[in-house]
Enzyme design. Sequence first.
Site, PDB file in Angstrom:
ATOM      1  N   GLY A  88      11.556   4.791  -6.612  1.00  0.00           N
ATOM      2  CA  GLY A  88      13.026   5.267  -7.021  1.00  0.00           C
ATOM      3  C   GLY A  88      12.834   6.418  -5.489  1.00  0.00           C
ATOM      4  O   GLY A  88      12.121   6.870  -4.833  1.00  0.00           O
ATOM      5  N   HIS A  97      11.163   4.267   2.386  1.00  0.00           N
ATOM      6  CA  HIS A  97      11.121   3.001   1.437  1.00  0.00           C
ATOM      7  C   HIS A  97      12.126   2.350   2.436  1.00  0.00           C
ATOM      8  O   HIS A  97      11.949   0.630   2.275  1.00  0.00           O
ATOM      9  CB  HIS A  97      11.546   3.426   0.548  1.00  0.00           C
ATOM     10  CG  HIS A  97      11.208   4.190  -0.140  1.00  0.00           C
ATOM     11  ND1 HIS A  97      12.210   5.561  -0.427  1.00  0.00           N
ATOM     12  CD2 HIS A  97       9.928   4.658  -1.385  1.00  0.00           C
ATOM     13  CE1 HIS A  97      11.089   6.354  -2.221  1.00  0.00           C
ATOM     14  NE2 HIS A  97       9.754   5.302  -1.879  1.00  0.00           N
ATOM     15  N   GLN A 151       0.601   6.410 -14.208  1.00  0.00           N
ATOM     16  CA  GLN A 151      -0.311   6.607 -12.748  1.00  0.00           C
ATOM     17  C   GLN A 151       0.017   8.327 -12.725  1.00  0.00           C
ATOM     18  O   GLN A 151      -0.694   9.499 -11.734  1.00  0.00           O
ATOM     19  CB  GLN A 151       0.326   5.773 -11.964  1.00  0.00           C
ATOM     20  CG  GLN A 151       2.020   6.238 -11.141  1.00  0.00           C
ATOM     21  CD  GLN A 151       2.415   5.652 -10.320  1.00  0.00           C
ATOM     22  OE1 GLN A 151       2.761   4.502 -10.003  1.00  0.00           O
ATOM     23  NE2 GLN A 151       2.101   6.353  -9.673  1.00  0.00           N
ATOM     24  N   GLY A 201       3.751   1.176   1.692  1.00  0.00           N
ATOM     25  CA  GLY A 201       3.571   2.516   2.319  1.00  0.00           C
ATOM     26  C   GLY A 201       1.922   2.783   2.607  1.00  0.00           C
ATOM     27  O   GLY A 201       1.744   3.127   2.318  1.00  0.00           O
ATOM     28  N   LYS A 241       1.391   5.641   3.940  1.00  0.00           N
ATOM     29  CA  LYS A 241       1.254   6.763   3.649  1.00  0.00           C
ATOM     30  C   LYS A 241      -0.054   7.452   2.745  1.00  0.00           C
ATOM     31  O   LYS A 241      -0.314   8.022   2.013  1.00  0.00           O
ATOM     32  CB  LYS A 241       2.312   7.549   3.298  1.00  0.00           C
ATOM     33  CG  LYS A 241       2.979   8.308   2.528  1.00  0.00           C
ATOM     34  CD  LYS A 241       3.039   9.666   2.623  1.00  0.00           C
ATOM     35  CE  LYS A 241       3.282  10.849   1.884  1.00  0.00           C
ATOM     36  NZ  LYS A 241       2.861  10.862   0.601  1.00  0.00           N
ATOM     37  N   VAL A 290       6.379   7.275   8.338  1.00  0.00           N
ATOM     38  CA  VAL A 290       7.736   7.048   8.538  1.00  0.00           C
ATOM     39  C   VAL A 290       7.650   8.459   8.574  1.00  0.00           C
ATOM     40  O   VAL A 290       7.343   8.646   7.279  1.00  0.00           O
ATOM     41  CB  VAL A 290       9.304   7.032   7.734  1.00  0.00           C
ATOM     42  CG1 VAL A 290      10.487   7.312   8.314  1.00  0.00           C
ATOM     43  CG2 VAL A 290       9.158   5.089   7.693  1.00  0.00           C
ATOM     44  N   SER A 315       9.008  11.620  -1.717  1.00  0.00           N
ATOM     45  CA  SER A 315       9.884  11.636  -2.604  1.00  0.00           C
ATOM     46  C   SER A 315       9.419  13.148  -3.331  1.00  0.00           C
ATOM     47  O   SER A 315      10.420  14.402  -2.955  1.00  0.00           O
ATOM     48  CB  SER A 315       9.859  10.927  -3.831  1.00  0.00           C
ATOM     49  OG  SER A 315       9.941  10.002  -3.385  1.00  0.00           O
TER      50      SER A 315
HETATM   51  O1  PAF Z   1       4.082   3.852  -3.705  1.00  0.00           O
HETATM   52  C1  PAF Z   1       4.766   4.284  -5.054  1.00  0.00           C
HETATM   53  O2  PAF Z   1       5.910   4.629  -5.057  1.00  0.00           O
HETATM   54  C2  PAF Z   1       4.160   4.269  -6.432  1.00  0.00           C
HETATM   55  O3  PAF Z   1       2.406   4.284  -6.399  1.00  0.00           O
HETATM   56  C3  PAF Z   1       4.767   1.739  -6.586  1.00  0.00           C
HETATM   57  C4  PAF Z   1       3.211   1.241  -5.764  1.00  0.00           C
HETATM   58  C5  PAF Z   1       5.786   2.007  -6.606  1.00  0.00           C
HETATM   59  C6  PAF Z   1       3.152   1.935  -8.707  1.00  0.00           C
HETATM   60  O4  PAF Z   1       3.790   2.784  -8.820  1.00  0.00           O
END
Ligand code: PAF
Length: 278
Positions: free
Chosen positions: A29, A35, A59, A145, A147, A174, A184
């Site tokens: 998000g 994105h 994570q 990405g 990135k 990007v 983000s």
């Molecule tokens: O890159 C991310 O935003 C996150 O690591 C992902 C791949 C959505 C997993 O939570």
Amino acid sequence: MYELTTVDEVRRRRRADEGATWGLVPTMGFLHDGHLALVERARRENDRVAVSLFVNPTQFGQPEDLERYPRDPERDLALLREAGADVAFSPAPEEIYPSGFQTYVNVEEVSLPLEGASRPGHFRGVATVVAKLFLQCMPDFAMFGEKDYQQLAVIRRMVADLNIPVDIIGVATVREADGLAMSSRNAYLMPEERSKAPALFKAISGAADAISKGGDVAAAVAAAREKIRDAGFGKVDYVEARHAETLAPLGSHDEPGRILAAAQLGRARLIDNVAIPR
Ligand code: PAF
């Protein structure tokens, strides 16, 4: 756009779409143009585009980092409607990790260096949630990405090792007009830090350029590290030249290479990477 929150709803929607290809864009998000480039790519190559919006607790190392992660679900949904996504999947944490949850995916070697060394357990969380999202959504393609270059390498390895029938598409980073990679986490930068932030990209691009012209790898990397420090960054976690696929230390100028870096700037930990031109 279908706005779904449960695995059951996603499964039913996927079944209803039998015969159509799905492109999945996994996100946490707080969407930005990076994105939206993934959504656009999924749109071009699939019949349906599904986007997951889930701030994945497994994570994150520190609970504070998870709590302060920026969120704006209403704005995210509006952007996705506008971008023509077909499905937005925003599960609650208990939907993904119900009580009693105890199964994790651990991708070994490629998860260990760089981000893996700075953020132990990070890729275990990423691989686990991405594997679950793949099983829940059954996409044909999934967009990530460049990135988060090591993340892309970890996911490619996981999909190959576990025979997961999803094609992984890496999409170019990007950048803002001054070169800063969109993220983000850029939301954490104060105005003065924001003006220093593009130095990270400039420093690693300089190193990539020097290596591609035959320069010494260690010297180019050391020079980049110094430039990042001189620009006013705090702790530099790493600046490294690595093999573009295995992420092993770059052995020779003939191998496909990538410069990857991570450094702290105020409250933001910025990461970036560039290809070494051949
Ligand atoms: O890159 C991310 O935003 C996150 O690591 C992902 C791949 C959505 C997993 O939570």
